[in-house]
Motif scaffolding. Structure first.
Motif, short mmCIF file in Angstrom:
data_model
loop_
_atom_site.label_atom_id
_atom_site.label_comp_id
_atom_site.label_asym_id
_atom_site.label_seq_id
_atom_site.Cartn_x
_atom_site.Cartn_y
_atom_site.Cartn_z
N SER A 216 0.81 -1.22 0.00
CA SER A 216 0.00 0.00 0.00
C SER A 216 0.85 1.27 0.00
CB SER A 216 -0.90 0.01 1.24
OG SER A 216 -0.12 -0.02 2.43
N ASP A 217 2.14 1.16 -0.32
CA ASP A 217 3.01 2.33 -0.21
C ASP A 217 3.84 2.52 -1.47
OD1 ASP A 217 4.19 4.56 1.05
OD2 ASP A 217 4.12 3.56 2.99
N ALA A 218 4.77 3.49 -1.41
CA ALA A 218 5.47 3.94 -2.60
C ALA A 218 6.37 2.87 -3.22
CB ALA A 218 6.29 5.19 -2.28
N LEU A 219 6.88 1.95 -2.42
CA LEU A 219 7.77 0.91 -2.94
C LEU A 219 7.04 -0.40 -3.25
CD1 LEU A 219 11.08 1.38 -0.90
CD2 LEU A 219 10.60 2.01 -3.25
N ARG A 220 5.79 -0.29 -3.65
CA ARG A 220 5.01 -1.49 -3.97
C ARG A 220 5.71 -2.39 -5.00
NH1 ARG A 220 0.98 -3.20 -7.59
NH2 ARG A 220 -0.61 -4.54 -6.63
N PRO A 221 6.32 -1.84 -6.07
CA PRO A 221 7.02 -2.73 -7.01
C PRO A 221 8.16 -3.51 -6.36
CG PRO A 221 6.64 -0.59 -8.01
CD PRO A 221 6.30 -0.45 -6.55
N VAL A 222 8.82 -2.91 -5.37
CA VAL A 222 9.89 -3.60 -4.65
C VAL A 222 9.30 -4.71 -3.79
CG1 VAL A 222 11.71 -3.34 -2.92
CG2 VAL A 222 11.41 -1.60 -4.71
N THR A 223 8.15 -4.44 -3.18
CA THR A 223 7.46 -5.47 -2.39
C THR A 223 7.14 -6.68 -3.26
OG1 THR A 223 6.46 -3.71 -1.06
CG2 THR A 223 5.50 -5.90 -0.86
N LEU A 224 6.67 -6.41 -4.48
CA LEU A 224 6.35 -7.50 -5.39
C LEU A 224 7.60 -8.28 -5.78
CD1 LEU A 224 3.77 -5.67 -7.68
CD2 LEU A 224 3.28 -7.50 -6.05
N MET A 225 8.71 -7.58 -5.98
CA MET A 225 9.97 -8.25 -6.33
C MET A 225 10.41 -9.18 -5.19
SD MET A 225 13.73 -6.64 -7.26
CE MET A 225 13.87 -5.76 -5.68
N ARG A 226 10.30 -8.69 -3.95
CA ARG A 226 10.68 -9.53 -2.81
C ARG A 226 9.75 -10.74 -2.69
NH1 ARG A 226 10.59 -8.67 1.97
NH2 ARG A 226 9.02 -7.02 2.14
N ALA A 227 8.46 -10.49 -2.96
CA ALA A 227 7.49 -11.59 -2.86
C ALA A 227 7.77 -12.66 -3.92
CB ALA A 227 6.07 -11.05 -3.02
N GLU A 228 8.13 -12.22 -5.12
CA GLU A 228 8.42 -13.18 -6.19
C GLU A 228 9.68 -13.98 -5.88
OE1 GLU A 228 8.60 -10.84 -9.71
OE2 GLU A 228 6.43 -10.48 -9.77
N ALA A 229 10.62 -13.37 -5.14
CA ALA A 229 11.83 -14.09 -4.73
C ALA A 229 11.54 -15.05 -3.58
CB ALA A 229 12.92 -13.10 -4.34
N ARG A 230 10.35 -14.91 -2.98
CA ARG A 230 9.90 -15.78 -1.88
C ARG A 230 10.87 -15.75 -0.71
NH1 ARG A 230 8.88 -21.41 -4.62
NH2 ARG A 230 8.20 -21.94 -2.49
N LEU A 231 11.31 -14.54 -0.38
CA LEU A 231 12.12 -14.36 0.81
C LEU A 231 11.26 -14.63 2.04
CD1 LEU A 231 13.91 -11.04 -0.26
CD2 LEU A 231 14.98 -13.29 -0.06
N GLU A 232 11.90 -14.80 3.17
CA GLU A 232 11.17 -15.04 4.41
C GLU A 232 10.18 -13.90 4.65
OE1 GLU A 232 12.04 -15.64 9.23
OE2 GLU A 232 13.68 -15.34 7.82
N ASP A 233 8.96 -14.22 5.05
CA ASP A 233 7.93 -13.21 5.26
C ASP A 233 8.33 -12.19 6.31
OD1 ASP A 233 6.30 -14.37 3.38
OD2 ASP A 233 5.15 -15.56 4.83
N ARG A 234 8.99 -12.65 7.34
CA ARG A 234 9.41 -11.74 8.42
C ARG A 234 10.59 -10.89 7.95
NH1 ARG A 234 13.13 -12.02 12.87
NH2 ARG A 234 13.91 -13.95 11.93
N VAL A 235 10.43 -9.56 8.04
CA VAL A 235 11.51 -8.65 7.70
C VAL A 235 12.31 -8.36 8.97
CG1 VAL A 235 12.08 -6.37 6.77
CG2 VAL A 235 10.16 -7.66 5.82
N VAL A 236 13.60 -8.65 8.93
CA VAL A 236 14.43 -8.56 10.13
C VAL A 236 14.63 -7.12 10.58
CG1 VAL A 236 16.73 -9.04 11.07
CG2 VAL A 236 15.61 -10.71 9.58
N GLY A 237 14.83 -6.20 9.62
CA GLY A 237 15.08 -4.81 9.98
C GLY A 237 14.53 -3.86 8.94
N THR A 238 14.06 -2.71 9.38
CA THR A 238 13.54 -1.69 8.46
C THR A 238 14.06 -0.32 8.84
OG1 THR A 238 11.55 -1.31 9.79
CG2 THR A 238 11.39 -2.96 8.03
N SER A 239 14.06 0.59 7.87
CA SER A 239 14.44 1.99 8.12
C SER A 239 13.84 2.84 7.01
CB SER A 239 15.96 2.16 8.15
OG SER A 239 16.30 3.53 8.30
#
Length: 322
Positions: A216-239
């Motif tokens: 729902s935010d500005a980096l939605r295309p990046v979210t989709l890229m991470r989802a397609e890579a099937r990385l772990e759902d839990r994000v360890v760190g954010t900034s």
């Protein structure tokens, strides 16, 4: 039966309304209770409560529904909040506008900047602006894009350089440049230095990212890229800051997204290693944003004009960085 007085005629309201009541209301609109607002204002609770009642009497409308466990704006309160933000911004700028009246362009420009913007067109505009108007001053406040946009809307910032998800009809936008995001890991990561990798090699691995990396935010295309890579759902760190996401990736907390052109030197220096996908990486646009209702001082107008002129004169192909 509603015994509250009818709304006063506009002329009488404008003549009698105390600006301090609107200022107090803006704090109330963001608070959790009258007591919370009083703490923020450094006033006593009865004083703030009385101010709210006076404002509601002036307007003839209930502005905040309040009771046990309930403190929320009414429809009239939401409308007043939007208008009061504009009024507050105009009042804050009066001193700057009056002080800026002279033959020489002076004044201060406050820029709300997304983290680590790398754009030669923007840098050239700043250089030209300073050369033409050496007595004007600048401040750059680095913040998450949503906070920068809120500052521009509230007239606390002259202009913003931000990522944009949903465009507000109350703001104006020009695309400054386009960048592309890739996925990276640091020297201590098991995939660092390996070639021939595919997205299958990333499945289930921990990641770090930006606070705006959401559907729902500005980096939605990046979210989709991470989802397609099937990385772990839990994000360890954010900034909200690119430098801190970069730090976490290099430190080995997880795989994370970064603009490819921004970290080119880090790749060459062996601090970052790009991972799949290598093709069709997501494109993100960065915009110059301003409030058309803001009464800009001459310095603000000059910098905005310089930026827009350079954007217009530079084809988007030359403002696309990969």
């Amino acid at each position: 039966m509603d015994l509250r007085p009818a709304p006063p005629p506009p002329e009488r309201l404008a003549r009698n309304l105390d600006w301090n009541l609107l200022r107090t209301f803006l704090v109330l609109a963001e608070a959790r209770s009258i007591t919370d607002a009083a703490d923020r204002l450094g006033l006593k609770q009865p004083t703030v409560s009385a101010a709210l009642k006076r404002l509601e009497t002036h307007l003839g409308k209930r502005l905040i529904e309040r009771g046990p466990g309930r403190f929320e704006l009414t429809a009239a309160g939401k409308l007043l909040q939007r208008e009061a933000i504009d009024i507050h911004g105009s009042v804050l700028r009066l001193g700057t506008l009056i002080r800026d009246v002279s033959d020489e362009v002076r004044g201060h420009v406050r820029i709300a900047m997304a983290s680590h913007v790398v754009c030669p067109v923007f840098d050239a505009a700043l250089a030209a602006f300073h050369s033409a108007h050496p007595h004007a001053t600048l401040s750059v406040d680095v913040a998450a894009s949503k906070d920068g946009l809120a500052a521009v809307l509230g007239r606390r910032a002259s202009l913003g350089v931000c990522l944009v998800h949903d465009k507000s009809p109350r703001l104006e936008y020009r695309r400054l440049y386009r960048e592309f995001f890739g996925l990276f890991c640091g020297p201590g990561h098991p995939l660092f230095g390996k070639t021939g990798l595919t997205k299958a090699d990333l499945v289930g691995l921990p990641s770090v990212s930006f606070v705006t990396d959401r559907m729902s935010d500005a980096l939605r295309p990046v979210t989709l890229m991470r989802a397609e890579a099937r990385l772990e759902d839990r994000v360890v760190g954010t900034s909200a800051h690119l430098e801190e996401v970069r730090r976490m990736i290099i430190a080995g907390l997880g795989i994370g997204p970064l603009p490819v052109h921004v970290v080119r030197r880090d790749i060459e220096d062996g601090l970052l290693w790009q991972l799949p996908p290598y093709d069709q990486v997501p494109a993100i646009d960065v915009h110059v944003v301003w409030n058309p209702k803001a009464a800009m001082n001459r310095a603000e107008s000059a910098l905005l004009e310089e930026l827009l002129a350079r954007i217009e004169a530079t084809p988007i192909e030359e403002r696309t960085y990969l």
